[in-house]
Design an enzyme around this catalytic site. Sequence first.
Site, PDB file in Angstrom:
ATOM      1  N   GLU A  26     -11.000   5.374  36.227  1.00 44.99           N
ATOM      2  CA  GLU A  26     -10.645   4.760  37.514  1.00 44.99           C
ATOM      3  C   GLU A  26     -11.704   3.701  37.805  1.00 44.99           C
ATOM      4  O   GLU A  26     -12.801   4.018  38.274  1.00 44.99           O
ATOM      5  CB  GLU A  26     -10.619   5.814  38.625  1.00 44.99           C
ATOM      6  N   CYS A  39     -12.721   0.936  46.030  1.00 45.32           N
ATOM      7  CA  CYS A  39     -12.016   0.309  44.908  1.00 45.32           C
ATOM      8  C   CYS A  39     -10.681  -0.253  45.372  1.00 45.32           C
ATOM      9  O   CYS A  39     -10.122  -1.147  44.728  1.00 45.32           O
ATOM     10  CB  CYS A  39     -11.827   1.304  43.765  1.00 45.32           C
TER      11      CYS A  39
END
Length: 508
Positions: free
Chosen positions: A261, A295
């Site tokens: 990720e 993110c």
Amino acid sequence: MKKVLKALQIKNINNGVSTGVDSWAGSGKVLSSYSPVDGELIGKVRQATKDDYEKVITKAEEAYKIWREVPAPKRGEIVRQMGEALRANKDNLGRLVSYEMGKSLQEGWGEVQEMIDICDFAVGLSRQLYGLSMHSERLQHRMYEQWHPLGIVGIISAFNFPVAVWSWNAMLAWVCGDVCVWKPSEKTPLSAIACQHIIQAVLRNNNVPEGISGLIVGDREVGEWLSNDTRVPLVSATGSTRMGKAVGQAVAGRLGRSLLELGGNNAIIVTENADLQIVIPAVVFGAVGTAGQRCTTTRRLILHENIYEDVKNRLVKIYSQLRIGDPLDTNNHVGPLIDTDAVNNYQTAIEKVKAEGGNILFGNEVLSGEAYQSGCYVKPTIVEVTTQTPMVCHETFAPILYLIKYSTLDEAIALQNGVPQGLSSAIFTLNMREAEQFLSANGSDCGIANVNIGTSGAEIGGAFGGEKETGGGRESGSDSWKNYMRRQTNTINYSTQLPLAQGIKFDI
């Protein structure tokens, strides 16, 4: 904060070394955790040596032999108790997360709530680890598939979500029968220690091995140990694309599994058919929440030319009203960046985009004074650009929002997709055709594509992750649990013959 730390069983703060529980206490160099809120030392912890690492892995191997034999629903019951323990500690753990990382207190509490939610999800999942039953082409044969645990799951987490992303992995891995070894960010070690205390208490109360949950505090070297260790079949890593590429290459080199990720450079497309009353708060929260250190932060705003000036003016007005300061004060909207290195990156990015022709509409300021003594507070910044320059295509972990004008939806989608990252995306429109085009195979190339909500704030029920340089991993909801298990296909012959597949004859 001292009361919070005491309640979370973190001792010897500001006076010596906090080593946490005996099962993982390191014996290496001292790591100090400073708060970006006020620059104060919160506490210290000893990092792990290679010998410490070996002890944790050995304990995990021993625990796995026991844990994998526990029925999945009973594993789920223990995770349920972990969720209850997190509920009891939500206030204190949320405050520690806020103070150590710098996100707002509401977001700190929200992060702990996310942990509680994934516990609830995992409890239900523990009774739904389904395999398929398939019809065999051979007479009196039965064919099906089942799922078995992998073993040790290594988890490398980032500072911006110091506890939640670990829980996404750990809770699912635990109900799947795996054991976990966690390497938290060296920028937020005390939040990880607090979680370890909470989890270990539940494990002790249920008389199961403490090695089910291992914690190794240290720098990138610890991540390299995990990535290269053949005893760790899966490494889940959250962080920068640079870090993820190193982890992915190391794990692939030993034919292990990695769940990555990584970076995001997320855009919102706003069409001329959008409801601007919901656009503005979505954009502002997405761009300045966690001081731009998610993110899923909104970094690019792609605006139709007919509404461009209106939206731009509204944003500049709202940005001028944002309250920046101590994130534990719930009246403030924006807290600090994680450290002064992040501040330098913020300044460098703005200077580069200016050199590329960007026009600063608001911000571009490092705040000083008594309220900002840590040196980590900056003004959220809006930059007007005419094209996606190299700096716009680069992810800067700071509250910088780029405004880009477009004419056609095809052009907007091309801009949206025209960056190396592919995590989260959104479109605001009341036009069904525009929404469906954005969600089609010719639309957003991201792992997350939203309509009339922003890029930030994913729910745990859906699989979370992205494409391209975001790494391709999926965590949390949907069928992400399959990452933490190995598939086995079984065929049972209950006839008196031995027929071969595809009708092959083999007479002897």
